[in-house]
Design an enzyme around this catalytic site. Structure first.
Site, PDB file in Angstrom:
ATOM      1  N   TYR A   1       0.830  -1.198   0.000  1.00  0.00           N
ATOM      2  CA  TYR A   1       0.000   0.000   0.000  1.00  0.00           C
ATOM      3  C   TYR A   1       0.868   1.253   0.000  1.00  0.00           C
ATOM      4  O   TYR A   1       1.833   1.382   0.762  1.00  0.00           O
ATOM      5  CB  TYR A   1      -0.909   0.014   1.243  1.00  0.00           C
ATOM      6  CG  TYR A   1      -1.612   1.325   1.450  1.00  0.00           C
ATOM      7  CD1 TYR A   1      -2.649   1.714   0.617  1.00  0.00           C
ATOM      8  CD2 TYR A   1      -1.228   2.196   2.469  1.00  0.00           C
ATOM      9  CE1 TYR A   1      -3.292   2.925   0.801  1.00  0.00           C
ATOM     10  CE2 TYR A   1      -1.867   3.405   2.660  1.00  0.00           C
ATOM     11  CZ  TYR A   1      -2.899   3.770   1.827  1.00  0.00           C
ATOM     12  OH  TYR A   1      -3.519   4.971   1.994  1.00  0.00           O
TER      13      TYR A   1
ATOM     14  N   ARG B   1     -12.840  19.743  52.629  1.00  0.00           N
ATOM     15  CA  ARG B   1     -12.969  18.455  53.330  1.00  0.00           C
ATOM     16  C   ARG B   1     -12.875  17.264  52.371  1.00  0.00           C
ATOM     17  O   ARG B   1     -12.337  16.211  52.716  1.00  0.00           O
ATOM     18  CB  ARG B   1     -14.306  18.426  54.071  1.00  0.00           C
ATOM     19  CG  ARG B   1     -14.486  17.183  54.879  1.00  0.00           C
ATOM     20  CD  ARG B   1     -15.720  17.175  55.783  1.00  0.00           C
ATOM     21  NE  ARG B   1     -16.785  18.083  55.482  1.00  0.00           N
ATOM     22  CZ  ARG B   1     -18.072  17.723  55.391  1.00  0.00           C
ATOM     23  NH1 ARG B   1     -18.416  16.467  55.553  1.00  0.00           N
ATOM     24  NH2 ARG B   1     -18.999  18.624  55.164  1.00  0.00           N
TER      25      ARG B   1
ATOM     26  N   ASN C   1     -13.855   9.646   3.491  1.00  0.00           N
ATOM     27  CA  ASN C   1     -12.961   8.946   2.560  1.00  0.00           C
ATOM     28  C   ASN C   1     -13.679   7.788   1.866  1.00  0.00           C
ATOM     29  O   ASN C   1     -13.192   6.655   1.822  1.00  0.00           O
ATOM     30  CB  ASN C   1     -11.728   8.459   3.324  1.00  0.00           C
ATOM     31  CG  ASN C   1     -10.557   8.114   2.437  1.00  0.00           C
ATOM     32  OD1 ASN C   1     -10.016   7.024   2.537  1.00  0.00           O
ATOM     33  ND2 ASN C   1     -10.157   9.015   1.566  1.00  0.00           N
TER      34      ASN C   1
ATOM     35  N   ASN D   1     -14.041   4.411   3.411  1.00  0.00           N
ATOM     36  CA  ASN D   1     -12.831   3.679   3.798  1.00  0.00           C
ATOM     37  C   ASN D   1     -12.566   3.931   5.276  1.00  0.00           C
ATOM     38  O   ASN D   1     -12.331   2.998   6.045  1.00  0.00           O
ATOM     39  CB  ASN D   1     -11.653   4.157   2.944  1.00  0.00           C
ATOM     40  CG  ASN D   1     -10.320   3.643   3.447  1.00  0.00           C
ATOM     41  OD1 ASN D   1     -10.154   2.455   3.672  1.00  0.00           O
ATOM     42  ND2 ASN D   1      -9.356   4.552   3.621  1.00  0.00           N
TER      43      ASN D   1
END
Length: 498
Positions: A59, A283, A411, A414
């Site tokens: 990729y 406290r 996208n 994707n």
């Protein structure tokens, strides 16, 4: 303070820490040892072997990006670099703070130096050389969703390192090529894999989260100290920190914080003029600060894991002959941690604001003048400061909406789920600064309280803190602008140098 070699250097062969990121704002020696060079070279050689095999997909080296992965990339390696970076030049907004930009590149450099990204050795060397200068890429704030890495902001950083876009040198914004030349740096030469590896990690998210975490941790400890000073100045009974009481509560953070507070309050003598039970802002402070401590420990773990992990895709494992495509660029852990950090910041800020409100109120401060004014009516003491703290709290509350739950697909689906860790981390960074100012405001009020009739602390450490504040800040008598005094007071109490 003596400066040691470890204060001014980072070894890429050793674990990265938040302290390294804090030091990255100034020139820093980033050391690339033989082991680092060897593993980077092994990863690069393996990449070359894989790319030579037409049957093995990689990729971003052989393909388009994101939703366009099914299409071939450009054939030239130099063109593939441009193919990676050009379309990501879509950021908007003001530049990121320079400490985040520098820290992000240190995180990115360390990740690449682990040898799993297949980058060229000169990329790691070139990034390392940058840290010896004051060069900072100009990176727009808006554009990342914290998935597939901080693509858009890191693309601007990569382009600046190539001499494109803009950068800062000695704090001055310049064309990047001019800044590189003035710094004595060469423009980085990148191929497609180098470019993708530079952008395909959540380094901006990690850097912003780590810097925010460091700041909130410092304010958290400062607020514990200031709570003790408040107790001592008012003459309150410190019994609410009793170890038997706190141990029975059963929470480790509360035990830790109460131990700090008992040490700070050692030697204090109650006046007997306060009510049997203090307001919750006093406290219940060990329980509140203790819960924050427990939450901060969770964030500590996420920061450590992010700083010690490799954020990229794909990863290359030469010993196993494996190119692993996956999602190590997905910033969900940081998104959750940053949202937790924002919630902690809101609770700590609220505590500081409520304690200041108690301190300026004559109905609750054991008879001190309203607004701690040295001559009420003629003077107004902390009145303006309290107004500002109210505004700070409103701003923090407005920003606490979790970002990690706001996923939107993008996208071409994707990226159908995204963490929005970048938004969460940058928001946490902004809120951390407001918390710092709230601590400074409370510290200024405590310094003024003693000037207008509050007792001098009887615990040795509380007295030392008051003395440090008194040396740094004049009493508010007569009235004056106090913006700078708040910042000075914050610096005194947060650095802990007293």
């Amino acid at each position: 303070m003596t400066t040691t070699a470890s204060d001014t250097s980072v070894d890429l062969g050793s674990p990265l820490t938040p302290a390294h990121l804090l030091r990255a704002t100034a020139p820093l020696d980033v050391l690339v040892g033989t082991d680092v060079r060897d593993r980077v070279d092994r990863g690069r050689a393996y990449l070359r072997t894989v790319l030579a095999d037409d049957e093995r997909p990689v990729y971003g080296a052989k393909t388009g990006f994101g939703a366009l992965v099914g299409f071939a990339g450009r054939s030239s390696e130099a063109d593939q670099c441009d193919n990676t970076l050009a379309h990501l030049g879509a950021g908007q907004g003001p530049d990121l703070p320079q400490d985040i930009a520098r820290a992000a590149l240190l995180v990115r450099t360390w990740s690449l130096a682990q040898g799993l990204s297949g980058v060229s050795a000169h990329v790691v060397s070139g990034l390392s050389a940058m840290f010896a200068t004051t060069f900072v890429p100009a990176v727009p704030r808006y554009g990342s969703v914290g998935a597939s890495g901080d693509l858009i902001p890191l693309a601007y950083a990569a382009q600046a390192l190539r001499g494109r876009g803009h950068a800062y040198l000695d704090g001055v914004r310049l064309p990047a090529a001019e800044a590189l030349a003035s710094a004595g740096l060469s423009a980085l030469q990148l191929d497609g894999r180098d470019a993708l590896a530079l952008v395909n990690g959540t380094s901006v998210t990690t850097a912003a989260l780590a810097l925010a975490q460091s700041s909130v941790r410092s304010s958290h400890r400062a607020l514990a100290d200031l709570t003790c000073l408040l107790v001592d100045v008012l003459g309150a009974d410190p019994g609410f920190t009793d170890p038997r009481l706190i141990s029975a509560f059963g929470h480790t953070g509360a035990v830790t914080v109460a131990s700090w507070m008992r040490s700070m309050l050692d030697g204090t003598t109650p006046t007997g003029l306060r009510a049997l039970q203090e307001p919750y802002s006093i406290r219940c402070s060990p329980q509140l600060l203790g819960a924050a401590e427990d939450a901060l420990r969770y964030v500590d773990g996420i920061v450590a894991a992010d700083l010690g992990g490799v954020s990229d895709n794909p990863l290359f494992f030469p010993g196993d002959d494996l190119v692993a495509h996956g999602g190590n660029f997905f910033g969900q852990p940081a998104a959750f941690a940053a949202d937790v950090l924002a919630m902690v910041t809101a609770s700590l800020g609220n505590l500081a604001e409520r304690q200041l409100d108690l301190l300026v109120d004559p109905a609750r401060n054991t008879g001190l003048p309203p607004m701690l004014a040295a001559g009420p009516g003629q003077q107004h003491g902390l009145q303006g400061v309290q107004l500002a703290t109210t505004a700070f709290i409103a701003e923090i509350r407005r920003g606490v909406l979790p970002a990690s739950t706001q996923s939107l697909p993008t996208n071409l689906h994707n990226q159908d789920v995204v963490p929005f860790g970048t938004q969460a981390a940058l928001r946490a960074y902004d809120l951390a600064e407001l918390l710092r100012l709230l601590c400074g405001s409370l510290a200024l009020g405590l310094r003024q309280a003693v000037h207008v009739g509050g007792r001098r602390p009887t615990a040795r450490r509380c007295a030392a803190l008051l003395d440090a504040l008194a040396v740094a800040i004049e009493p508010v008598d007569p009235d004056r602008p106090l913006d700078e005094d708040v910042r000075v007071a914050a610096e005194v109490v947060i650095t802990g140098e007293w």
